[in-house]
Design a protein around this motif. Structure first.
Motif, PDB file in Angstrom:
ATOM      1  N   ALA A   1       7.468  -3.447   3.495  1.00  0.00           N
ATOM      2  CA  ALA A   1       8.503  -3.002   4.440  1.00  0.00           C
ATOM      3  C   ALA A   1       7.957  -3.033   5.870  1.00  0.00           C
ATOM      4  O   ALA A   1       8.652  -3.446   6.802  1.00  0.00           O
ATOM      5  CB  ALA A   1       8.976  -1.592   4.085  1.00  0.00           C
ATOM      6  N   GLY A   2       6.700  -2.630   6.042  1.00  0.00           N
ATOM      7  CA  GLY A   2       6.075  -2.701   7.367  1.00  0.00           C
ATOM      8  C   GLY A   2       5.921  -4.131   7.844  1.00  0.00           C
ATOM      9  O   GLY A   2       6.133  -4.430   9.026  1.00  0.00           O
ATOM     10  N   LEU A   3       5.588  -5.035   6.929  1.00  0.00           N
ATOM     11  CA  LEU A   3       5.438  -6.446   7.301  1.00  0.00           C
ATOM     12  C   LEU A   3       6.776  -7.096   7.615  1.00  0.00           C
ATOM     13  O   LEU A   3       6.848  -8.012   8.444  1.00  0.00           O
ATOM     14  CB  LEU A   3       4.743  -7.224   6.179  1.00  0.00           C
ATOM     15  CG  LEU A   3       3.256  -6.930   5.989  1.00  0.00           C
ATOM     16  CD1 LEU A   3       2.742  -7.527   4.696  1.00  0.00           C
ATOM     17  CD2 LEU A   3       2.465  -7.452   7.183  1.00  0.00           C
ATOM     18  N   SER A   4       7.838  -6.627   6.983  1.00  0.00           N
ATOM     19  CA  SER A   4       9.154  -7.222   7.223  1.00  0.00           C
ATOM     20  C   SER A   4       9.675  -6.910   8.624  1.00  0.00           C
ATOM     21  O   SER A   4      10.567  -7.592   9.118  1.00  0.00           O
ATOM     22  CB  SER A   4      10.160  -6.741   6.178  1.00  0.00           C
ATOM     23  OG  SER A   4      10.458  -5.368   6.377  1.00  0.00           O
ATOM     24  N   GLU A   5       9.090  -5.912   9.266  1.00  0.00           N
ATOM     25  CA  GLU A   5       9.483  -5.568  10.636  1.00  0.00           C
ATOM     26  C   GLU A   5       8.791  -6.452  11.669  1.00  0.00           C
ATOM     27  O   GLU A   5       8.944  -6.245  12.876  1.00  0.00           O
ATOM     28  CB  GLU A   5       9.179  -4.095  10.902  1.00  0.00           C
ATOM     29  CG  GLU A   5       9.999  -3.154  10.043  1.00  0.00           C
ATOM     30  CD  GLU A   5       9.596  -1.701  10.199  1.00  0.00           C
ATOM     31  OE1 GLU A   5       8.701  -1.403  11.031  1.00  0.00           O
ATOM     32  OE2 GLU A   5      10.173  -0.871   9.487  1.00  0.00           O
ATOM     33  N   GLN A   6       8.034  -7.428  11.206  1.00  0.00           N
ATOM     34  CA  GLN A   6       7.301  -8.374  12.038  1.00  0.00           C
ATOM     35  C   GLN A   6       6.503  -7.662  13.144  1.00  0.00           C
ATOM     36  O   GLN A   6       6.801  -7.789  14.336  1.00  0.00           O
ATOM     37  CB  GLN A   6       8.247  -9.413  12.618  1.00  0.00           C
ATOM     38  CG  GLN A   6       8.939 -10.193  11.522  1.00  0.00           C
ATOM     39  CD  GLN A   6       9.602 -11.445  12.019  1.00  0.00           C
ATOM     40  OE1 GLN A   6       9.621 -11.726  13.199  1.00  0.00           O
ATOM     41  NE2 GLN A   6      10.116 -12.224  11.088  1.00  0.00           N
ATOM     42  N   PRO A   7       5.473  -6.918  12.709  1.00  0.00           N
ATOM     43  CA  PRO A   7       4.664  -6.172  13.674  1.00  0.00           C
ATOM     44  C   PRO A   7       3.808  -7.100  14.530  1.00  0.00           C
ATOM     45  O   PRO A   7       3.715  -8.304  14.268  1.00  0.00           O
ATOM     46  CB  PRO A   7       3.787  -5.290  12.773  1.00  0.00           C
ATOM     47  CG  PRO A   7       3.670  -6.070  11.507  1.00  0.00           C
ATOM     48  CD  PRO A   7       4.985  -6.783  11.347  1.00  0.00           C
ATOM     49  N   ALA A   8       3.166  -6.519  15.512  1.00  0.00           N
ATOM     50  CA  ALA A   8       2.234  -7.260  16.365  1.00  0.00           C
ATOM     51  C   ALA A   8       1.119  -7.828  15.488  1.00  0.00           C
ATOM     52  O   ALA A   8       0.817  -7.270  14.431  1.00  0.00           O
ATOM     53  CB  ALA A   8       1.650  -6.325  17.422  1.00  0.00           C
ATOM     54  N   PRO A   9       0.508  -8.934  15.917  1.00  0.00           N
ATOM     55  CA  PRO A   9      -0.522  -9.578  15.087  1.00  0.00           C
ATOM     56  C   PRO A   9      -1.643  -8.644  14.626  1.00  0.00           C
ATOM     57  O   PRO A   9      -2.076  -8.718  13.478  1.00  0.00           O
ATOM     58  CB  PRO A   9      -1.063 -10.690  15.980  1.00  0.00           C
ATOM     59  CG  PRO A   9       0.068 -11.020  16.896  1.00  0.00           C
ATOM     60  CD  PRO A   9       0.784  -9.718  17.124  1.00  0.00           C
ATOM     61  N   GLU A  10      -2.093  -7.767  15.501  1.00  0.00           N
ATOM     62  CA  GLU A  10      -3.181  -6.857  15.124  1.00  0.00           C
ATOM     63  C   GLU A  10      -2.746  -5.931  13.998  1.00  0.00           C
ATOM     64  O   GLU A  10      -3.476  -5.709  13.033  1.00  0.00           O
ATOM     65  CB  GLU A  10      -3.614  -6.042  16.348  1.00  0.00           C
ATOM     66  CG  GLU A  10      -4.799  -5.138  16.082  1.00  0.00           C
ATOM     67  CD  GLU A  10      -5.220  -4.408  17.342  1.00  0.00           C
ATOM     68  OE1 GLU A  10      -5.298  -3.174  17.292  1.00  0.00           O
ATOM     69  OE2 GLU A  10      -5.462  -5.085  18.350  1.00  0.00           O
ATOM     70  N   GLN A  11      -1.528  -5.388  14.106  1.00  0.00           N
ATOM     71  CA  GLN A  11      -1.013  -4.501  13.061  1.00  0.00           C
ATOM     72  C   GLN A  11      -0.701  -5.294  11.786  1.00  0.00           C
ATOM     73  O   GLN A  11      -0.938  -4.816  10.676  1.00  0.00           O
ATOM     74  CB  GLN A  11       0.229  -3.760  13.542  1.00  0.00           C
ATOM     75  CG  GLN A  11       0.720  -2.712  12.570  1.00  0.00           C
ATOM     76  CD  GLN A  11       1.962  -1.994  13.068  1.00  0.00           C
ATOM     77  OE1 GLN A  11       2.524  -2.329  14.087  1.00  0.00           O
ATOM     78  NE2 GLN A  11       2.385  -0.996  12.316  1.00  0.00           N
ATOM     79  N   ALA A  12      -0.192  -6.509  11.925  1.00  0.00           N
ATOM     80  CA  ALA A  12       0.102  -7.348  10.757  1.00  0.00           C
ATOM     81  C   ALA A  12      -1.181  -7.658   9.992  1.00  0.00           C
ATOM     82  O   ALA A  12      -1.205  -7.594   8.754  1.00  0.00           O
ATOM     83  CB  ALA A  12       0.786  -8.640  11.194  1.00  0.00           C
ATOM     84  N   ARG A  13      -2.251  -7.957  10.720  1.00  0.00           N
ATOM     85  CA  ARG A  13      -3.533  -8.230  10.062  1.00  0.00           C
ATOM     86  C   ARG A  13      -3.996  -7.010   9.289  1.00  0.00           C
ATOM     87  O   ARG A  13      -4.446  -7.108   8.144  1.00  0.00           O
ATOM     88  CB  ARG A  13      -4.596  -8.638  11.081  1.00  0.00           C
ATOM     89  CG  ARG A  13      -5.893  -9.109  10.419  1.00  0.00           C
ATOM     90  CD  ARG A  13      -7.057  -9.184  11.387  1.00  0.00           C
ATOM     91  NE  ARG A  13      -7.340  -7.943  12.084  1.00  0.00           N
ATOM     92  CZ  ARG A  13      -7.921  -6.869  11.533  1.00  0.00           C
ATOM     93  NH1 ARG A  13      -8.256  -6.875  10.276  1.00  0.00           N
ATOM     94  NH2 ARG A  13      -8.151  -5.796  12.239  1.00  0.00           N
ATOM     95  N   ALA A  14      -3.861  -5.822   9.879  1.00  0.00           N
ATOM     96  CA  ALA A  14      -4.269  -4.584   9.202  1.00  0.00           C
ATOM     97  C   ALA A  14      -3.427  -4.355   7.939  1.00  0.00           C
ATOM     98  O   ALA A  14      -3.956  -3.952   6.896  1.00  0.00           O
ATOM     99  CB  ALA A  14      -4.144  -3.397  10.144  1.00  0.00           C
TER     100      ALA A  14
END
Length: 171
Positions: free
Chosen positions: A121-134
């Motif tokens: 669900a967090g990834l589906s919100e298309q977070p910033a690259p740093e947060q997506a990597r985490a």
């Protein structure tokens, strides 16, 4: 007064007839329905969702003018984590075997699936690259833990031991 009974003969002498009124259908009607988990279907949904995310990204790192080499490296790392996550997820669902798993192992697998849903669900919100990597790193770590749990459970069962008993003896 203790009397020795030949149990095998006593059981053979019991009538083989079924009772006149079978209580099972009435009892079964009051039992809650068991939720059926279709693991292959869940794996297909997860892999389809991952394919859609990759397709939306165009399969190539998205670059913007003025972005440095660090962002390109971070995007490459994210793609590597995504591929690793997909491989681990396939193995995680393949290793699960509810027929040999105890309730605690099944509950742990369900907990892992719930945590994966939160990460997805967090990834589906298309977070910033740093947060997506985490988030992708968390997903990989979680799937790796689940895979280790299921492999250990299978190894214990193959050796004729119970995983829950092994956990209890280490505490």
């Amino acid at each position: 007064m203790n009397t020795a009974i030949d149990l095998s003969n006593a059981l053979r002498q019991l009538p083989l007839e079924a009772p006149a009124n079978n209580a099972w259908p009435a009892l079964q009607a009051h039992l809650p329905r068991k939720r059926v988990w279709l693991k292959p279907a869940l794996a297909m949904v997860a892999s389809t969702a991952l394919a859609v995310l990759l397709w939306q990204a165009g399969g190539e790192p998205v670059t913007t003018p003025g972005v440095g080499e660090a962002t390109l490296a971070e995007q490459a790392e994210i793609e590597t984590l995504m591929e690793h996550s997909a491989r681990l997820e396939t193995a995680f669902y393949a290793q699960q075997d509810d027929a040999i798993s105890s309730a605690s192992v099944i509950a742990a697998n369900l907990g892992i699936e719930d945590q994966l849903a939160v990460i997805d669900a967090g990834l589906s919100e298309q977070p910033a690259p740093e947060q997506a990597r985490a988030l992708w790193q968390q997903r990989v770590n979680l799937l790796d833990q689940g895979l280790q749990l299921n492999r250990t459970n299978a190894d214990f069962n193959a050796a004729g031991r119970h995983y829950d008993l092994a956990l209890a003896t280490t505490n």
